[in-house]
Design a protein around this motif. Structure first.
Motif, PDB file in Angstrom:
ATOM      1  N   GLN A   3       0.861  -1.180   0.000  1.00 44.87           N
ATOM      2  CA  GLN A   3       0.000   0.000   0.000  1.00 44.87           C
ATOM      3  C   GLN A   3       0.897   1.229   0.000  1.00 44.87           C
ATOM      4  O   GLN A   3       1.854   1.311   0.766  1.00 44.87           O
ATOM      5  CB  GLN A   3      -0.902   0.031   1.228  1.00 44.87           C
ATOM      6  N   ILE A   5       1.078   5.238   0.670  1.00 42.00           N
ATOM      7  CA  ILE A   5       0.395   6.325   1.353  1.00 42.00           C
ATOM      8  C   ILE A   5       1.167   7.608   1.087  1.00 42.00           C
ATOM      9  O   ILE A   5       2.370   7.677   1.345  1.00 42.00           O
ATOM     10  CB  ILE A   5       0.310   6.083   2.874  1.00 42.00           C
ATOM     11  N   ASP A  41      -6.740   1.895   5.947  1.00 37.79           N
ATOM     12  CA  ASP A  41      -6.729   1.741   4.493  1.00 37.79           C
ATOM     13  C   ASP A  41      -6.930   3.067   3.760  1.00 37.79           C
ATOM     14  O   ASP A  41      -7.602   3.130   2.742  1.00 37.79           O
ATOM     15  CB  ASP A  41      -7.783   0.720   4.065  1.00 37.79           C
ATOM     16  N   ASP A  43      -5.251   6.459   1.776  1.00 34.64           N
ATOM     17  CA  ASP A  43      -4.121   6.602   0.865  1.00 34.64           C
ATOM     18  C   ASP A  43      -3.421   7.952   0.960  1.00 34.64           C
ATOM     19  O   ASP A  43      -2.504   8.232   0.197  1.00 34.64           O
ATOM     20  CB  ASP A  43      -4.546   6.331  -0.581  1.00 34.64           C
ATOM     21  N   GLU A  44      -3.834   8.790   1.913  1.00 28.53           N
ATOM     22  CA  GLU A  44      -3.216  10.103   2.019  1.00 28.53           C
ATOM     23  C   GLU A  44      -3.273  10.605   3.456  1.00 28.53           C
ATOM     24  O   GLU A  44      -4.275  10.424   4.138  1.00 28.53           O
ATOM     25  CB  GLU A  44      -3.931  11.088   1.102  1.00 28.53           C
ATOM     26  N   ARG A  68      -9.522  10.509  -2.914  1.00 30.90           N
ATOM     27  CA  ARG A  68      -8.608  10.527  -1.770  1.00 30.90           C
ATOM     28  C   ARG A  68      -9.365  10.563  -0.454  1.00 30.90           C
ATOM     29  O   ARG A  68     -10.454  11.090  -0.355  1.00 30.90           O
ATOM     30  CB  ARG A  68      -7.700  11.756  -1.847  1.00 30.90           C
TER      31      ARG A  68
END
Length: 85
Positions: A3, A5, A41, A43-44, A68
């Motif tokens: 993943q 990030i 989970d 992503d930013e 996002r």
């Protein structure tokens, strides 16, 4: 599975930022927010108030902006998507 990030922060309070008196976020807080994003989970991470207000991130394609997610809490006094006057 991997993943990725995106971790965005202004000045982080480390030896590399001793030259400035600008507001800084602690490295521990950035790490905590990053681990929370990983666990949730996301992503930013927009780690500090300056990053939340930064209009430069709006330069990304709209389909990326709407997909996002952000960390669970905005910095004090800033609501998600709000720009400080």
């Amino acid at each position: 599975m991997s993943q990725v990030i995106g971790v965005h922060a202004g000045f982080v309070d480390t030896d590399l930022s001793t030259w400035t008196d600008a507001p800084k976020i602690s490295a521990a807080d950035v790490a905590k927010q990053t681990l929370q994003a990983l666990a949730n989970d996301q992503d930013e991470v927009l780690a500090d108030e300056e990053t939340w207000r930064n209009p430069a991130r709006e330069a990304s394609p709209v389909e990326h902006r709407t997909a996002r997610t952000r960390t669970a809490r905005p910095p004090a006094g800033i609501a998600p998507g709000q720009k400080k006057e």
